[in-house]
Enzyme design. Structure first.
Site, mmCIF file in Angstrom:
data_model
loop_
_atom_site.group_PDB
_atom_site.id
_atom_site.type_symbol
_atom_site.label_atom_id
_atom_site.label_comp_id
_atom_site.label_asym_id
_atom_site.label_seq_id
_atom_site.Cartn_x
_atom_site.Cartn_y
_atom_site.Cartn_z
ATOM 1 C CB SER A 17 -0.796 -0.084 1.200
ATOM 2 O OG SER A 17 -2.009 -1.050 1.028
ATOM 3 C CE LYS A 66 -9.530 -5.280 5.614
ATOM 4 N NZ LYS A 66 -9.738 -6.062 4.359
ATOM 5 C CG ASN A 87 -11.019 -0.811 2.942
ATOM 6 O OD1 ASN A 87 -12.014 0.021 2.810
ATOM 7 N ND2 ASN A 87 -10.464 -1.521 2.038
ATOM 8 C CG ASP A 102 -11.303 -4.778 1.071
ATOM 9 O OD1 ASP A 102 -10.585 -4.257 0.646
ATOM 10 O OD2 ASP A 102 -11.425 -5.407 2.168
ATOM 11 N N GLY A 129 -14.858 -14.567 5.640
ATOM 12 C CA GLY A 129 -14.394 -13.983 6.589
ATOM 13 C C GLY A 129 -14.332 -12.526 6.113
ATOM 14 C CB THR A 153 -16.768 -23.024 9.552
ATOM 15 O OG1 THR A 153 -15.303 -23.168 9.838
ATOM 16 C CG2 THR A 153 -17.547 -23.252 10.862
ATOM 17 N N GLY A 238 -5.027 -11.313 -6.770
ATOM 18 C CA GLY A 238 -5.569 -9.944 -6.347
ATOM 19 C C GLY A 238 -5.118 -8.627 -6.411
HETATM 20 P P1 NDP Z 1 -10.322 -13.801 7.503
HETATM 21 O O1 NDP Z 1 -9.425 -14.150 8.374
HETATM 22 O O2 NDP Z 1 -11.196 -12.700 7.752
HETATM 23 O O3 NDP Z 1 -11.101 -15.049 6.849
HETATM 24 C C1 NDP Z 1 -10.551 -16.319 6.410
HETATM 25 C C2 NDP Z 1 -11.421 -17.061 5.821
HETATM 26 O O4 NDP Z 1 -10.491 -18.328 5.169
HETATM 27 C C3 NDP Z 1 -12.487 -17.682 6.605
HETATM 28 O O5 NDP Z 1 -13.475 -17.975 5.800
HETATM 29 C C4 NDP Z 1 -11.817 -19.337 6.845
HETATM 30 O O6 NDP Z 1 -12.835 -20.038 7.121
HETATM 31 C C5 NDP Z 1 -11.133 -19.367 5.499
HETATM 32 N N1 NDP Z 1 -10.128 -20.390 5.748
HETATM 33 C C6 NDP Z 1 -8.813 -19.970 6.437
HETATM 34 N N2 NDP Z 1 -7.668 -21.145 6.334
HETATM 35 C C7 NDP Z 1 -8.451 -22.042 5.407
HETATM 36 C C8 NDP Z 1 -7.875 -23.085 4.549
HETATM 37 N N3 NDP Z 1 -6.851 -23.684 4.995
HETATM 38 N N4 NDP Z 1 -8.938 -24.064 4.072
HETATM 39 C C9 NDP Z 1 -9.861 -23.310 3.531
HETATM 40 N N5 NDP Z 1 -10.510 -22.072 4.062
HETATM 41 C C10 NDP Z 1 -9.820 -21.422 5.041
HETATM 42 O O7 NDP Z 1 -9.484 -13.202 6.234
HETATM 43 P P2 NDP Z 1 -9.754 -12.119 5.192
HETATM 44 O O8 NDP Z 1 -11.066 -12.468 4.562
HETATM 45 O O9 NDP Z 1 -9.488 -10.854 5.567
HETATM 46 O O10 NDP Z 1 -8.717 -12.327 3.921
HETATM 47 C C11 NDP Z 1 -8.728 -13.650 3.212
HETATM 48 C C12 NDP Z 1 -8.012 -13.282 1.891
HETATM 49 O O11 NDP Z 1 -8.288 -12.149 1.156
HETATM 50 C C13 NDP Z 1 -6.354 -13.181 2.518
HETATM 51 O O12 NDP Z 1 -5.580 -14.138 1.392
HETATM 52 C C14 NDP Z 1 -6.048 -11.659 2.130
HETATM 53 O O13 NDP Z 1 -4.817 -11.718 1.583
HETATM 54 C C15 NDP Z 1 -7.062 -11.357 0.776
HETATM 55 N N6 NDP Z 1 -7.278 -9.912 0.740
HETATM 56 C C16 NDP Z 1 -6.864 -9.473 -0.429
HETATM 57 C C17 NDP Z 1 -7.472 -8.148 -0.704
HETATM 58 C C18 NDP Z 1 -6.997 -7.385 -1.883
HETATM 59 O O14 NDP Z 1 -7.155 -6.182 -1.816
HETATM 60 N N7 NDP Z 1 -6.537 -8.162 -2.769
HETATM 61 C C19 NDP Z 1 -8.164 -7.393 0.166
HETATM 62 C C20 NDP Z 1 -8.526 -8.231 1.428
HETATM 63 C C21 NDP Z 1 -8.124 -9.556 1.695
HETATM 64 P P3 NDP Z 1 -13.314 -20.619 8.416
HETATM 65 O O15 NDP Z 1 -14.531 -19.754 8.685
HETATM 66 O O16 NDP Z 1 -13.676 -21.991 8.404
HETATM 67 O O17 NDP Z 1 -12.131 -20.427 9.511
#
Ligand code: NDP
Length: 271
Positions: A17, A66, A87, A102, A129, A153, A238
């Protein structure tokens, strides 16, 4: 004197960023400074207070702050209200105005940079998430014919779906409940961060499918590698979303819209 902006998050060492906003500032002739701030554990609100006292004009927020930023904001834009996550913050008239850029960032990348038609598309959104919550509303605004939110989940996917009750074509499932083919598969899980991928059926992918990993990386993510092997038309990371959400934040702060394409190109998009 330049106006002060910042990014709050943890960990934050590898964030792109500061480079993106420096490029926007140079391109538009705006005088700003932008620094990455990694607060002490539990120190987000104190760090924000200190930043405001020091004359901070606005800031971005990333993992894991966030939701705290959403709670802290005095005023919320509609996307932040729906996402229940902030964000981007504008500090104005002594108030914190919270936004979520986002979703618009992802939609702009898909439509304007990748030429995707979202209206009528069959979309599979993996994850429930913060980022999935941020992009769901703006995706639904484009009226896809089907949008399935699937999460490791299942209850997380159901809870996210329930925030948008009554929207036609919106369903939720666990990964083993995914059925059908999709035009667009979005990986909004954080699996790529640990070099893993969501385990979903191969039959979701067709020769017309765009597989999009929200994570950006210097190499293809496991999800992108898998989707390519499954026959997807295109697999991208992304970086475009990251630059587009930053462009929207820059616009909210400065009232000037930077050109995002040259900045995306400067990073070399994966896929
Ligand atoms: P969160 O921590 O809020 O959410 C994580 C999610 O991933 C949950 O749904 C979780 O499932 C799932 N998860 C975690 N590990 C695994 C796994 N091994 N297999 C399957 N599902 C899994 O993260 P964010 O939503 O903030 O971020 C997610 C991704 O998005 C990251 O890679 C981040 O870098 C990217 N991102 C990119 C942006 C961009 O501008 N390009 C902006 C924001 C994020 P469960 O509920 O079961 O735990």
């Amino acid at each position: 004197m330049s106006d002060r902006y910042a990014l709050f998050g943890h960990p934050i060492g590898h964030s792109l960023s500061p480079r993106i906003h420096a490029a926007f500032a140079e391109q538009t002739g705006q005088r700003i400074s932008y620094q990455a701030i990694d607060p002490e554990p539990d120190g987000f609100s104190a760090a924000v207070r200190e930043f405001r006292v020091g004359g901070g004009a606005g800031f971005n927020v990333t993992v894991p702050y966030k939701i705290e930023a959403w709670r802290m904001a005095d005023e919320l834009g509609s996307a932040a209200q729906r996402a229940q996550a902030v964000n981007t913050v504008v500090c104005r008239d002594g108030l914190l105005h919270g936004y979520n850029t986002d979703g618009i960032g992802l939609v702009r990348d898909l439509e304007q940079n990748l030429g995707v038609e979202l209206c009528g598309a069959r979309i599979l959104l993996l994850g429930a998430g913060g980022s999935a919550a941020g992009v769901l509303g703006p995706l639904l605004d484009r009226r896809p014919s089907r949008l399935l939110v699937a999460n490791r989940t299942p209850s997380g996917a159901a809870a996210l779906r329930d925030r948008f009750k009554g929207v036609a074509g919106l369903t939720s499932a666990g990964f083993d409940g995914i059925d059908g083919e999709f035009d667009l598969i979005l990986n909004a899980t954080s699996a790529s961060l640990v070099d893993a991928r969501p385990s979903i059926p191969r039959q979701t992918v067709t020769r017309r499918t765009l597989a999009y990993d929200l994570m950006y990386s210097t190499r293809a993510t496991p999800f992108m590698v898998w989707a390519k092997a499954a026959g997807a038309a295109r697999c991208v990371d992304g970086i475009g979303m990251l630059v587009e959400q930053a462009a929207e934040a820059f616009f909210l702060w400065r009232g000037v819209r930077p050109s995002s394409r040259p900045v995306i190109d400067s990073f070399g998009r994966r896929g």
